[in-house]
Design a protein around this motif. Structure first.
Motif, PDB file in Angstrom:
ATOM      1  N   ILE A  63      -5.219   2.574   8.177  1.00 33.37           N
ATOM      2  CA  ILE A  63      -4.229   2.632   7.101  1.00 33.37           C
ATOM      3  C   ILE A  63      -3.342   3.855   7.241  1.00 33.37           C
ATOM      4  O   ILE A  63      -2.124   3.787   7.045  1.00 33.37           O
ATOM      5  N   GLN A  71       1.958  -2.767   5.905  1.00 32.45           N
ATOM      6  CA  GLN A  71       0.763  -3.162   5.134  1.00 32.45           C
ATOM      7  C   GLN A  71       1.144  -4.166   4.050  1.00 32.45           C
ATOM      8  O   GLN A  71       0.411  -5.133   3.788  1.00 32.45           O
ATOM      9  N   ALA A  95      -1.902  -3.952  -1.711  1.00 33.38           N
ATOM     10  CA  ALA A  95      -1.475  -3.142  -0.567  1.00 33.38           C
ATOM     11  C   ALA A  95      -1.364  -1.664  -0.952  1.00 33.38           C
ATOM     12  O   ALA A  95      -1.803  -0.784  -0.212  1.00 33.38           O
ATOM     13  N   HIS A  99      -3.599   1.360   0.496  1.00 33.99           N
ATOM     14  CA  HIS A  99      -2.880   2.481   1.106  1.00 33.99           C
ATOM     15  C   HIS A  99      -3.345   3.806   0.505  1.00 33.99           C
ATOM     16  O   HIS A  99      -3.764   4.719   1.219  1.00 33.99           O
TER      17      HIS A  99
END
Lengths: 220, 269
Positions: A63, A71, A95, A99
């Motif tokens: 990530i 993403q 997402a 993240h």
């Protein structure tokens, strides 16, 4: 200098209010879920067995080394191919949470690493049970140590919501872009949303500072 | 060192005189005979508008519009010289006489026709609703309860957004670019999309894209060949030539080749 006309912009003020609400909801939910991921992930990565800490490490690296936009695309466009279909707004929340989670893990882990080994040994020798050691001796002092870095990441998260228009989630920036196309008053609209973001982010900073004082009143 | 300044001044004065003398000669409208005696046809194109104008593997201009221009040159018996223009550069290129004709998805609008003259339409393109083959969609009403994707700010966005305001229940999803919109359609994130009528050829290249079809048209734009204002001589010849291109099926063949589908009915004026 171009003639600025804010009339057509303020005629759509209800759209801006909708946008602000969406942005705040996206930010609040993703900060909540992201912090949960961060907290559990950091404990798992620091104290869990290798079978747990290795995948968490891989998640953090994947990530943190890919752009948020990719993403978002992945969650919205690629997951449906394996049968997971999320609406634009939920895909954005997922997402954004994933993240933030990766960054939060690293930040909180840094806090956990900063706890001196002697402090944990002292707690053990006092006969504290493992749960109480983790909670009172490790996690709370760790969070206190990294709270400023964590809130800085939250601020970035609030501003990060501005790109989720790419997957058709309607938040402040996406709504502003719609209005630009309708009114062609791009200058005025971007000035207005810049001011709105400034107010949101400033208020959030004050809020986080206030929460920090409430949570970490005592001296460690 | 001392003599460089006068030389530079002399050169710029010469350039200015040349520009003043040269400009009026190129701004004259070219009749068909002028083009033939000059030995080349100068056409403005845009190479960033696939499938109408783009660059092939050898970086040569190709596409529907480019082939139309080449056929026009063949009919006149002269080679074609291409001048690449951007979309806002099309009208100025005619007004300054840099080109004889503009063949570059030049939609016919009354505002533009104040500054340039148009031939009859040689092609047309519709904004359409595209959806999976299995769904029954024939009008705005059938979109109620469905997610409809568009590219932000396009004509389709305007038309479908207006429809969604009249018919609550149409959920609009606006994407920043056409590729995201196509991706959303292919991944099933939207139930229908508004796009150009050639959109299918891109959908068909994507994974699982065979299962989509055009449902109903939203608006049709007609492309004309632009010539300088009041160049009736050239415009009349182009219209006559286009009649032949339509009746012998050449235009239709080009449409199948580049757009993957027949042209819409082309009006004449």
């Amino acid at each position: 200098m171009q003639n600025l006309q804010f009339g057509p912009v303020f005629a759509h003020s209800d759209a801006f209010i909708d946008g602000v609400i969406s942005t705040l909801v996206l930010a609040a939910l993703s900060i909540f879920f992201g912090t949960m991921i961060g907290l559990l992930g950091a404990i798992g990565r620091s104290y869990g067995p290798r079978i747990l800490s290795a995948p968490i490490g891989a998640y953090v690296e994947i990530i943190r080394n890919t752009p948020l936009l990719i993403q978002l695309y992945f969650v919205f466009f690629t997951l449906p191919l394996v049968g997971i279909k999320l609406s634009s707004n939920w895909a954005a929340i997922v997402a954004l949470s994933i993240h933030l989670g990766a960054y939060a893990i690293e930040i909180i882990r840094a806090g956990i690493d900063s706890i001196p080994q002697g402090q944990i040994e002292a707690a053990k020798s006092l006969g504290l049970r493992p749960y109480r050691i983790v909670r009172h001796v490790i996690v709370v002092p760790a969070l206190k140590a990294v709270y400023p870095s964590l809130t800085a990441q939250f601020i970035l998260q609030i501003m990060g919501t501005s790109i989720v228009g790419a997957i058709a989630a309607e938040e402040l920036t996406a709504i502003a872009n719609n209005l630009v196309m309708q009114t062609f008053r791009s200058f005025e609209i971007y000035i207005v949303i810049a001011m709105i973001y400034f107010v949101i982010v400033q208020s959030a900073s004050l809020l986080f500072a206030g929460i920090g004082r409430l949570l970490f009143q005592w001296k460690a | 060192m001392r003599y460089q300044l006068p030389y530079a001044m002399l050169a710029s004065v010469a350039a200015l005189i040349f520009a003043l003398v040269a400009l009026p000669t190129v701004t004259m409208a070219q009749s068909v005979n002028d083009i033939i005696s000059r030995g080349k046809l100068i056409v403005a194109i845009d190479t960033t508008t696939p499938p109408y104008g783009f660059l092939d593997e050898k970086l040569e201009p190709t596409g529907f519009d480019i082939d139309v221009a080449k056929k026009m040159g063949e009919a006149l018996g002269v080679p074609v010289e291409f001048v690449t223009v951007t979309s806002p550069g099309r009208i100025p290129s005619l007004m300054t006489g840099q080109v004889d004709a503009v063949i570059s998805i030049f939609s016919i609008t009354p505002q533009r026709a104040i500054q340039v003259d148009y031939s009859n339409p040689y092609a047309g393109q519709s904004a359409v609703v595209i959806a999976p083959t299995g769904t029954q969609i024939a009008s705005h009403e059938d979109l109620v309860g469905k997610k409809v994707g568009v590219t932000r700010g396009t004509a389709e966005d305007g038309i479908l957004t207006a429809a969604s305001e009249k018919l609550p229940g149409i959920e609009m999803l606006r994407f920043d670019d056409y590729s995201s919109l196509l991706q959303a359609m292919v991944s099933g994130q939207i139930d229908a999309m508004g796009g150009g009528d050639y959109g299918e050829i891109y959908l068909k290249k994507a994974q699982g894209g065979d299962a989509f079809e055009q449902k109903y048209p939203l608006k049709t734009y007609y492309f004309g060949i632009g010539v300088a204002k009041d160049n009736h001589n050239l415009r009349q010849w182009i219209n006559t030539w286009l009649l032949g291109m339509k009746s012998d099926g050449s235009l239709e063949d080009l449409s199948m080749q580049y757009r993957g589908q027949p042209l819409p009915a082309l009006p004449v004026f």
